[in-house]
Design a protein around this motif. Structure first.
Motif, mmCIF file in Angstrom:
data_model
loop_
_atom_site.group_PDB
_atom_site.id
_atom_site.type_symbol
_atom_site.label_atom_id
_atom_site.label_comp_id
_atom_site.label_asym_id
_atom_site.label_seq_id
_atom_site.Cartn_x
_atom_site.Cartn_y
_atom_site.Cartn_z
ATOM 1 N N PHE A 37 0.813 -1.228 0.000
ATOM 2 C CA PHE A 37 0.000 0.000 0.000
ATOM 3 C C PHE A 37 0.845 1.277 0.000
ATOM 4 O O PHE A 37 0.304 2.377 0.014
ATOM 5 C CB PHE A 37 -0.891 0.028 1.251
ATOM 6 C CG PHE A 37 -1.809 -1.153 1.354
ATOM 7 C CD1 PHE A 37 -3.053 -1.143 0.731
ATOM 8 C CD2 PHE A 37 -1.443 -2.283 2.064
ATOM 9 C CE1 PHE A 37 -3.900 -2.238 0.828
ATOM 10 C CE2 PHE A 37 -2.276 -3.383 2.168
ATOM 11 C CZ PHE A 37 -3.511 -3.361 1.546
ATOM 12 N N ALA A 68 -2.036 0.488 -3.451
ATOM 13 C CA ALA A 68 -2.071 1.873 -2.957
ATOM 14 C C ALA A 68 -3.248 2.647 -3.552
ATOM 15 O O ALA A 68 -3.950 3.393 -2.839
ATOM 16 C CB ALA A 68 -0.760 2.568 -3.269
ATOM 17 N N ALA A 79 -3.167 4.672 3.213
ATOM 18 C CA ALA A 79 -1.887 4.569 2.485
ATOM 19 C C ALA A 79 -0.794 5.336 3.241
ATOM 20 O O ALA A 79 0.363 4.913 3.276
ATOM 21 C CB ALA A 79 -2.044 5.100 1.064
#
Ligand code: HEM
Ligand code: HEM
Length: 224
Positions: free
Chosen positions: A123, A135, A143
């Motif tokens: 992420f 992400a 994130a």
């Protein structure tokens, strides 16, 4: 491997030993590719997927592997940990067959931190060229948290790895307990391991089955 079963006995199964040395090589390569920078970022991500597979194998092996690979055999227990540290300072701690209570705690901490490092990589987002594969699907705040973890957990991992290597070198070289040799050959002295405590084998076919299932699951997720 030929060995004299009356002087040495099997403690660490082959899949566990392979896992350990692959983890060592892969973590080193992940760190190096992270530090080299953008030119090798794609390799860094592929290595990251590989590490998630490696850790997944270890989690399953911790549930179904031979005795000393199982999490239950070295799950941290405060009472045992305190007794072990006290005995160590007095110089009388008995040599453990599997991980000792302090080593077991270190193993859990290392595995959890490395898993957090690898999962957060999925992420992470540098807001410039490269982002982890999930992400774009995560909220900005999530994130952000994952990026913070990815940039900081590695420092704790490096400290723990340094402590881990210092401890095993100390016990192997100065205290002559042969821990490093045992992680290579799987064998410990029969003075430490009784015949009843020895594991009967490495469960190779079970390990191969788990590897195939984990590898199939990793590829079918088609992250890249
Ligand atoms: C345990 C395995 C991993 C380690 C040790 C690791 C380590 C690191 C480190 C130290 C950085 C910061 C580099 C720097 O700027 O100084 C980084 C950045 C990055 N990592 Fe990982 N990583 C791992 C797994 C992953 C995974 C699984 C992915 C995604 C598939 C990933 C994707 C990225 C990306 C995209 C960056 C650049 C983002 C940024 O710098 O903000 N990493 N990694
Ligand atoms: C990136 C570096 C390393 C990491 C992340 C790492 C991680 C680990 C982990 C997770 C275990 C537990 C195995 C398990 O039950 O899953 C372990 C055990 C062990 N490691 Fe490492 N290791 C690293 C480097 C090394 C090196 C360089 C050596 C040798 C000099 C070493 C020697 C050992 C030994 C001897 C054990 C068994 C300890 C005991 O008897 O309880 N490790 N390591």
């Amino acid at each position: 491997m030929t060995s004299d079963r009356t002087t040495e006995r099997l403690v660490w199964d082959l899949p566990l030993r392979l896992f350990h040395w692959l983890l060592f090589c892969s973590l080193s390569a992940s760190w190096i590719t992270a530090k080299i920078g953008y030119d090798v970022r794609q390799y860094h991500m592929w290595l990251g997927f590989w590490m998630i597979g490696l850790l997944t194998f270890r989690i399953v092996w911790g549930l179904v592997g031979p005795r000393y690979s199982r999490f239950a055999s070295f799950f941290p227990r405060p009472r045992l940990f305190i007794d072990h540290v006290r005995e160590s300072f007095r110089g009388g701690a008995k040599q453990s067959v599997g991980h000792n209570p302090a080593g077991g705690l270190m193993v859990f901490a290392l595995l959890i931190l490395i898993a957090a490092q690898a999962i957060s990589g999925l992420f992470v987002d540098d807001d410039i060229f490269y982002a982890g594969p999930y992400a774009s699907k995560a909220s900005e705040s999530f994130a952000g948290i994952m990026s913070t973890i990815h940039h900081n957990a590695i420092n704790f991992i490096l400290v723990l790895v340094a402590g881990h290597i210092a401890a095993v070198v100390y016990f192997s070289v100065l205290r002559k307990q042969g821990l490093i040799r045992a992680m290579l050959t799987g064998m410990k002295s029969a003075d430490v391991v009784s015949a009843q405590e020895e594991i009967s084998g490495s469960r190779i076919w079970l390990a191969i089955t788990i590897v195939i299932v984990v590898a199939t699951a990793m590829f079918s997720l088609s992250w890249v």
